[in-house]
Design a protein around this motif. Structure first.
Motif, short mmCIF file in Angstrom:
data_model
loop_
_atom_site.label_atom_id
_atom_site.label_comp_id
_atom_site.label_asym_id
_atom_site.label_seq_id
_atom_site.Cartn_x
_atom_site.Cartn_y
_atom_site.Cartn_z
N ALA A 20 0.94 -1.21 0.06
CA ALA A 20 0.00 0.12 -0.02
C ALA A 20 0.86 1.21 -0.21
O ALA A 20 0.63 2.24 -0.51
N VAL A 21 1.87 1.17 0.77
CA VAL A 21 3.02 2.55 0.79
C VAL A 21 3.60 2.53 -0.59
O VAL A 21 3.56 3.78 -0.95
N THR A 24 1.08 3.95 -3.04
CA THR A 24 0.74 5.50 -2.61
C THR A 24 1.85 6.33 -3.09
O THR A 24 1.45 7.51 -3.62
N ALA A 28 1.53 9.13 -5.99
CA ALA A 28 1.92 10.40 -5.97
C ALA A 28 2.77 10.88 -6.63
O ALA A 28 2.87 12.26 -7.13
N SER A 138 6.73 12.35 1.37
CA SER A 138 7.17 11.37 0.54
C SER A 138 8.27 10.38 1.27
O SER A 138 7.96 9.11 1.40
N ILE A 141 6.81 8.62 4.26
CA ILE A 141 5.80 7.50 3.93
C ILE A 141 6.61 6.35 3.66
O ILE A 141 6.55 5.27 3.89
#
Length: 233
Positions: A20-21, A24, A28, A138, A141
């Motif tokens: 999921a990271v 994402t 982005a 970012s 994350i």
């Protein structure tokens, strides 16, 4: 754990949270690049339009003729053209109504151009906050995904009796990819944000200078017209 040390293989072997990271950060990055190309085109066009209009403005053309020309353009007005239209329209409207003093006329004209300036700067800064956000968060994350992946790798390592580098390497590799993707998303966004912010600041200063110069011209015209009216009276 699989020894398929490829990006796609490591992605498939990663936990759902790390996946999921990665997704994402990939999204982005893609959105950031789309905004970067869009902002680059818009800001370049704004600089070109400003130069072309100012060349025409200082060529000696009559202000009323220039106003008539730009108000009949088919495309929407932007940048310095908008400032000129707002200022000259308010100037002509105020003079036609013969309201108040020259100072009142100039105050109204200046306010109209400042409002237009604010709108134009807001347009130029569109999407810049998103680039700043991507550039700042970012890496964190990605680091979160890395920490989580390495934690899972060591937990899995603790469940076996004999640990080898081949067993732990894929888990650490898939975790480190999240950090790499965070940097991949952040670095272009930060560079673009700084570059575009500088261009917006440059354009804003150019617009402010035009407002002051245009106001001076209109002020001289207003004083001349006022003096003529007094002599005629």
């Amino acid at each position: 754990m699989s020894a398929d040390i490829t990006f796609f293989g490591l992605f498939l072997e990663a936990s759902l949270l790390v996946q999921a990271v990665m997704v994402t950060l990939l999204l982005a990055s893609l959105v950031s690049w789309a905004m970067i190309f869009q902002r680059k085109a818009i800001l370049s066009n704004a600089l070109k339009t400003a130069r072309e209009f100012e060349d025409k403005f200082w060529s000696g053309v009559e202000l009323s003729s220039l106003y008539h020309e730009i108000t009949h353009k088919q495309e929407a007005l932007t940048g310095v053209e908008s400032l000129f239209k707002a200022g000259f329209k308010e100037f002509a409207r105020f003079r036609k109504g013969n309201h108040g003093s020259v100072q009142g006329l100039m105050d109204a004209t200046h306010r109209a151009m400042r409002v237009s300036l604010s709108r134009e700067v807001d347009k130029l800064e569109t999407n810049l906050p998103f680039l700043a956000t991507v550039g700042s968060i970012s890496p964190y994350i990605g680091l979160f995904g890395t920490v989580w992946g390495i934690m899972n790798a060591f937990i899995a390592l603790g469940e076996v009796k004999q640990a080898t580098l081949a067993m732990v390497a894929p888990g650490i590799a898939e975790a480190l990819i999240a950090t790499a993707m965070g940097l991949f998303a952040a670095i272009p966004a930060v560079i673009a944000y700084n570059r575009f912010s500088h261009k917006v600041e440059k354009l804003e200063n150019s617009y402010i200078n035009f407002i002051e110069e245009f106001s001076s011209i209109l002020h001289r015209q207003a004083l001349s017209a006022s003096a003529t009216e007094k002599q005629g009276a």
